[in-house]
Design a protein around this motif. Structure first.
Motif: not given
Length: 485
Positions: A391-398, A418-436
């Motif tokens: 997730f941090v990498v996707s922000i860094a690339v953008l 492409a970097p912006a889409i992956s940043m949003v997606f990985l951010g969502a998955v990271t949020y899911l990981a924290i919640m679960n």
């Protein structure tokens, strides 16, 4: 940056610090595939995913494949821009600065060490069952099996990368063949069900368990970062790395989609979820035995054992190279940055990874912690470290390409969309990981809090350490991010 001021006397030092190898696209792809551990995934993780998502499991893998291919667009573009072997460490440094880069490097190093430590206890449990039930052999304590696999992978990681690549290639070919045979048998047996329709359906956001399903599916794709980690050890990196990255992500994705589909058509779209709940651990073996007989199921059990070894070796190679990069830059003790004179491998870093795993195995054995408790915690916590890093990498690339666009406009898709889409997606998955997170590590509330706090502390600690280096050791700070070797 070194620039034109580098003296001739510095060149031999630079060569002394460089790793060497001659991997091609195929061997590099196999190294990534080994990290993903296809047989262990299809036999071990996929039934868990089916338990959450049932007949939509193939669709979950389709979504994950598409999203990670989009992530790969910026990843590949970055690999051509930042021609350093530091992997995500170099990428985060280039986009977000040296403190964030060092924080990311600590996440990567510890994350991969955790993921690698999943293998010894899992290997032990798997081999114990095989020896006792199939071979009717003696009951050997799990820690002896664990120590044995650590010794084997450490020896291979110590040697030249080409040897590891050859071992991984053979192991992956055997695994792929086994799963393809299972897929074909499943489709042939259930051809009438497939003829009536596709056999699976795509998931919806409102589906129960979709969050955990996406999270578990993401964990099945880890390892394609290895394509840039091995930059100095492949032939023609500017061609090999992009090809290997896209081939690895697409190949893994298609492979998992078809395997999940095979489960669905064989067990039935309406029954597959219940079947996975009733027999999560043995779903693949029981299905394979019904389709192809006991001998095939026994061969599968043997290859599952070698699959775990291949995963551990691939992980150890990646962890050793992160340790090597950090030592080369001065952030870790210099001894970890030594290159073997003959093998041109980061042999001290590889040995250190093995020693850490040996110590951990002994400590947990003395404390009475069983292997069935250890491996989900090690795997889940390591996966979360790498997910947070991505997730941090996707922000860094953008950020990196947005900054470059001011003076060097490039493809909007490759550098922004492409970097912006992956940043949003990985951010969502990271949020899911924290919640679960507790489900991810299969642990208690206390363990969840400790490990999650430790993960974020790794990034913050690396960030603060970089600030300390900037003030107290500016010459070391200048080298962070593999920008000067």
């Amino acid at each position: 940056m070194v620039g034109n001021t580098e003296t001739a006397s510095q060149v031999p030092v630079t060569e002394e610090l460089r790793l060497r190898g001659s991997m091609g696209v195929g061997e590099l792809v196999m190294s990534v595939l080994a990290f993903a551990s296809p047989l262990a995934t299809v036999a071990g993780t996929m039934p868990v995913l089916i338990m959450f998502s049932g007949k939509t499991t193939p669709g979950i893998y389709i979504i994950m494949t598409v999203m990670l291919l989009i992530f790969s667009v910026g990843f590949v573009k970055m690999s051509r821009t930042i021609e350093n072997p530091g992997g995500f460490y170099s990428f985060v440094t280039a986009g977000l600065g040296k403190p964030a880069g060092l924080g990311g490097a600590f996440l990567a190093l510890i994350g991969y060490l955790f993921i690698g430590f999943f293998a010894p206890p899992f290997f032990a449990v798997t081999l114990q069952g095989f020896v006792a039930k199939t071979l009717h052999g003696p009951q050997i304590p799990w820690y002896w099996y664990a120590l044995a696999i650590i010794a084997v992978t450490t020896f291979l990681a110590y040697c030249r990368i080409d040897l590891s690549a050859k071992v991984l290639t053979v192991a992956m070919i055997l695994e792929v063949v086994i799963i393809i045979v299972f897929d074909v048998a499943s489709f042939l047996t259930s051809s009438e069900h497939v003829a009536q329709g596709i056999g699976f359906s795509m998931p919806w956001l409102t589906d129960g368990g979709i969050g955990l399903a996406l999270l578990f599916a993401f964990g099945n794709f880890l390892g394609f970062e290895a394509t840039v980690i091995f930059r100095d050890e492949v032939k023609d990196p500017n061609r090999t790395i992009p090809r290997a990255t896209y081939l690895a992500v697409a190949g893994i994705g298609v492979f998992y989609v078809v395997a999940a589909w095979a489960y669905v058509v064989f067990l039935g779209a309406d029954r597959v979820q219940e079947a996975a709940r009733a027999n999560t651990v043995g779903l693949f073996n029981s299905s394979a035995e019904q389709l192809l007989g006991t001998i095939f199921a026994d061969v599968t059990s043997v290859l599952l054992i070698t699959s775990v070894l291949a995963t551990m070796l691939s992980t150890q190679n990646v962890a050793a190279r992160y340790s090597f990069s950090l030592a080369t830059d001065g952030a870790l003790p210099k001894v970890l940055g030594r290159v073997h004179k003959r093998h041109r491998s980061p042999y001290i870093s590889a040995l250190t990874s093995g020693i850490l795993w040996v110590v951990a195995t002994i400590v947990f054995t003395v404390l009475g912690v069983g292997p069935d408790v250890l491996y989900p915690i090690a795997s889940g916590s390591g996966t979360f470290c790498v997910l947070l890093l991505m997730f941090v990498v996707s922000i860094a690339v953008l950020v990196h390409f947005l900054r470059r666009r001011r003076r060097n406009p490039e493809s909007l898709w490759n550098t922004v969309l492409a970097p912006a889409i992956s940043m949003v997606f990985l951010g969502a998955v990271t949020y899911l990981a924290i919640m679960n997170y507790s489900e991810l590590i299969d642990g208690s509330t206390l363990i969840t809090v400790i490990l999650m706090a430790f993960t974020f502390a790794l990034f913050v600690g690396g960030f603060l350490y970089a600030l300390y280096l900037r003030k107290k050791r500016p010459e070391t700070y200048a080298k962070l991010g593999r920008e000067k070797v």
